[in-house]
Design a protein around this motif. Structure first.
Motif, mmCIF file in Angstrom:
data_model
loop_
_atom_site.group_PDB
_atom_site.id
_atom_site.type_symbol
_atom_site.label_atom_id
_atom_site.label_comp_id
_atom_site.label_asym_id
_atom_site.label_seq_id
_atom_site.Cartn_x
_atom_site.Cartn_y
_atom_site.Cartn_z
ATOM 1 N N THR A 6 49.472 -48.184 -11.976
ATOM 2 C CA THR A 6 49.770 -48.235 -10.719
ATOM 3 C C THR A 6 49.825 -46.816 -9.881
ATOM 4 O OG1 THR A 6 52.233 -48.283 -11.097
ATOM 5 C CG2 THR A 6 51.329 -50.462 -10.910
ATOM 6 N N HIS A 7 49.612 -46.017 -10.484
ATOM 7 C CA HIS A 7 49.658 -44.689 -9.637
ATOM 8 C C HIS A 7 48.881 -43.551 -10.226
ATOM 9 C CE1 HIS A 7 51.933 -42.108 -6.342
ATOM 10 N NE2 HIS A 7 51.285 -41.270 -7.285
ATOM 11 N N SER A 8 47.721 -43.415 -9.922
ATOM 12 C CA SER A 8 46.925 -42.169 -10.660
ATOM 13 C C SER A 8 46.043 -41.421 -9.677
ATOM 14 C CB SER A 8 46.104 -42.989 -11.615
ATOM 15 O OG SER A 8 45.125 -42.003 -12.162
ATOM 16 N N HIS A 9 46.077 -40.091 -9.869
ATOM 17 C CA HIS A 9 45.069 -39.239 -9.175
ATOM 18 C C HIS A 9 43.868 -39.114 -9.918
ATOM 19 C CE1 HIS A 9 48.012 -38.775 -5.892
ATOM 20 N NE2 HIS A 9 49.176 -38.783 -6.798
ATOM 21 N N ILE A 10 43.293 -40.066 -10.446
ATOM 22 C CA ILE A 10 41.907 -39.625 -11.276
ATOM 23 C C ILE A 10 40.767 -39.092 -10.431
ATOM 24 C CG2 ILE A 10 42.774 -40.644 -13.548
ATOM 25 C CD1 ILE A 10 40.578 -42.867 -12.352
ATOM 26 N N LEU A 36 44.893 -46.016 -6.927
ATOM 27 C CA LEU A 36 44.982 -44.380 -6.409
ATOM 28 C C LEU A 36 45.596 -44.145 -5.036
ATOM 29 C CD1 LEU A 36 40.905 -44.404 -6.695
ATOM 30 C CD2 LEU A 36 42.749 -44.023 -8.460
ATOM 31 N N PRO A 37 46.602 -43.279 -5.179
ATOM 32 C CA PRO A 37 47.395 -43.188 -3.978
ATOM 33 C C PRO A 37 46.757 -41.883 -3.106
ATOM 34 C CG PRO A 37 48.441 -42.355 -5.987
ATOM 35 C CD PRO A 37 47.108 -42.809 -6.443
ATOM 36 N N ASN A 38 46.738 -42.017 -2.025
ATOM 37 C CA ASN A 38 45.924 -40.685 -1.257
ATOM 38 C C ASN A 38 46.960 -39.762 -0.990
ATOM 39 O OD1 ASN A 38 43.753 -39.494 0.109
ATOM 40 N ND2 ASN A 38 45.108 -39.831 1.912
ATOM 41 N N GLY A 93 50.281 -45.382 0.736
ATOM 42 C CA GLY A 93 50.553 -44.487 -0.143
ATOM 43 C C GLY A 93 49.800 -43.199 -0.468
ATOM 44 N N GLU A 94 50.373 -41.837 -1.040
ATOM 45 C CA GLU A 94 51.728 -42.116 -1.302
ATOM 46 C C GLU A 94 52.592 -41.525 0.129
ATOM 47 O OE1 GLU A 94 51.031 -39.393 -4.683
ATOM 48 O OE2 GLU A 94 53.110 -39.378 -4.505
ATOM 49 N N ILE A 95 53.938 -42.066 0.058
ATOM 50 C CA ILE A 95 54.574 -41.679 1.342
ATOM 51 C C ILE A 95 56.041 -41.447 0.812
ATOM 52 C CG2 ILE A 95 53.061 -42.977 2.906
ATOM 53 C CD1 ILE A 95 55.096 -45.031 2.987
ATOM 54 N N PHE A 154 59.318 -47.388 -5.964
ATOM 55 C CA PHE A 154 59.692 -45.649 -6.248
ATOM 56 C C PHE A 154 58.945 -45.352 -7.077
ATOM 57 C CE2 PHE A 154 62.952 -44.701 -3.035
ATOM 58 C CZ PHE A 154 63.181 -46.065 -2.362
ATOM 59 N N HIS A 155 57.785 -44.630 -6.973
ATOM 60 C CA HIS A 155 56.896 -44.026 -8.228
ATOM 61 C C HIS A 155 57.604 -42.929 -8.705
ATOM 62 C CE1 HIS A 155 54.104 -40.450 -8.525
ATOM 63 N NE2 HIS A 155 54.531 -40.220 -7.297
ATOM 64 N N SER A 156 57.370 -42.623 -9.901
ATOM 65 C CA SER A 156 57.674 -41.595 -10.830
ATOM 66 C C SER A 156 59.175 -41.569 -10.951
ATOM 67 C CB SER A 156 57.109 -40.403 -10.630
ATOM 68 O OG SER A 156 57.357 -39.402 -11.191
ATOM 69 N N THR A 204 50.560 -43.626 -14.229
ATOM 70 C CA THR A 204 50.504 -42.150 -15.055
ATOM 71 C C THR A 204 51.046 -41.239 -14.164
ATOM 72 O OG1 THR A 204 48.303 -42.112 -14.366
ATOM 73 C CG2 THR A 204 48.643 -42.754 -16.668
ATOM 74 N N ASP A 205 50.793 -41.447 -12.946
ATOM 75 C CA ASP A 205 50.662 -39.823 -11.849
ATOM 76 C C ASP A 205 49.761 -38.925 -12.544
ATOM 77 O OD1 ASP A 205 51.413 -38.835 -9.639
ATOM 78 O OD2 ASP A 205 53.080 -37.698 -10.513
ATOM 79 N N ALA A 206 48.441 -39.362 -13.265
ATOM 80 C CA ALA A 206 47.606 -38.295 -13.390
ATOM 81 C C ALA A 206 47.148 -37.681 -12.601
ATOM 82 C CB ALA A 206 46.482 -39.228 -14.202
HETATM 83 ZN ZN LIG Z 1 51.345 -39.021 -6.835
#
Ligand SMILES: [Zn+2]
Length: 256
Positions: A6-10, A36-38, A93-95, A154-156, A204-206
């Motif tokens: 649900t959250h990856s910067h790949i 993919l969050p911006n 997101g992400e904000i 609330f990511h991470s 992941t927050d990759a």
């Molecule tokens: Zn992020």
């Protein structure tokens, strides 16, 4: 096994050389979708390129990250809003608010966050919240804008029992759990026992926050498997059940 990252910067440059392999490994591991969050205006073209290349698999969000709120925040925000008017996105997101790196623009961060929370209501989209040393501040902003109309994650999440409970007091909000839960020095596995999987999505927050045994290396979506395994250990159920429940939570939250 089903998983949604649900959250990856790949889309970031760390993946320029082997993105096809990274996606193939994610699919093989059972990852159904990668969200993919911006970050800010400078990440837009990479975000859209990756989302276009893996259409319906890598799905973009749109928003301005709190660490990108500086002198030029108004023009950043205007450009981000323009994107929302012209394309469709899975979430805002992400904000959020980040008081760990720099407090110079604290007031601006709060304003920008609340403004984007209002957009999420306007567009009927969930939000992906980045909060660092700022859970109380983020919750205050959510309450200012209208917690009953907002929904998100609330990511991470890596906070205390008190922080967990304050987030869970917002009915429509979940916790995004990543590789941090596998770290030996993390108290997260104890904290998470205060809730159940109905309030958890996997991420992941990759390229950051790789789980053990890849801690310190580049993270990628297939490693969500290690997060799922740790959650199954915490809650005493099978990996498949964790995958099933967290995937359903993600589908519901993001209307997938
Ligand atoms: Zn992020």
């Amino acid at each position: 096994m089903k998983i949604i990252d649900t959250h990856s910067h790949i889309y970031s440059e760390e993946f320029d050389n082997d993105i096809d392999d990274v996606i193939a490994r994610a699919r093989a591991a059972g990852v159904e979708k990668i969200l993919l969050p911006n970050v800010d205006v400078s990440s837009l073209s990479r975000l859209h390129d990756t989302a276009g290349r893996y259409k319906d698999y890598c799905i973009p969000m749109m928003g301005l990250h709190p660490t990108s709120v500086g002198e030029d925040w108004q023009s950043e925000l205007d450009t981000i809003k323009q994107q929302l008017k012209t394309r469709s996105y899975i979430a805002i997101g992400e904000i959020g608010i980040d008081l760990y790196w720099d407090k110079t623009f604290e007031q601006e961060q709060k304003y920008v966050f609340e403004e984007q929370l209002r957009w999420s209501i306007e567009y009927g989209l969930p939000v992906a919240i980045h909060s660092r040393d700022a859970i109380a501040e983020c919750i205050e902003c959510v309450r200012n804008v209208g917690p009953e109309k907002l929904r998100g994650v609330f990511h991470s999440f890596g906070g205390s029992i008190e922080e967990l409970q304050s987030i869970l007091s917002l009915e429509n909000f979940l916790l995004g759990i990543n590789g941090v839960v596998t770290f030996k020095n993390s108290t997260l596995s104890t904290v998470l026992k205060q809730t159940d999987l109905s309030r958890i999505v996997v991420e992941t927050d990759a390229p950051y926050l790789s789980p053990v045994p890849y801690r310190g290396k580049r993270n990628e979506s297939s490693y969500t498997l290690f997060v799922v395994q740790k959650l199954s250990e915490i809650y005493g159920i099978t990996d498949e059940e964790v995958g099933e429940i967290t995937t359903n939570n993600a589908r519901k939250l993001f209307n997938l």
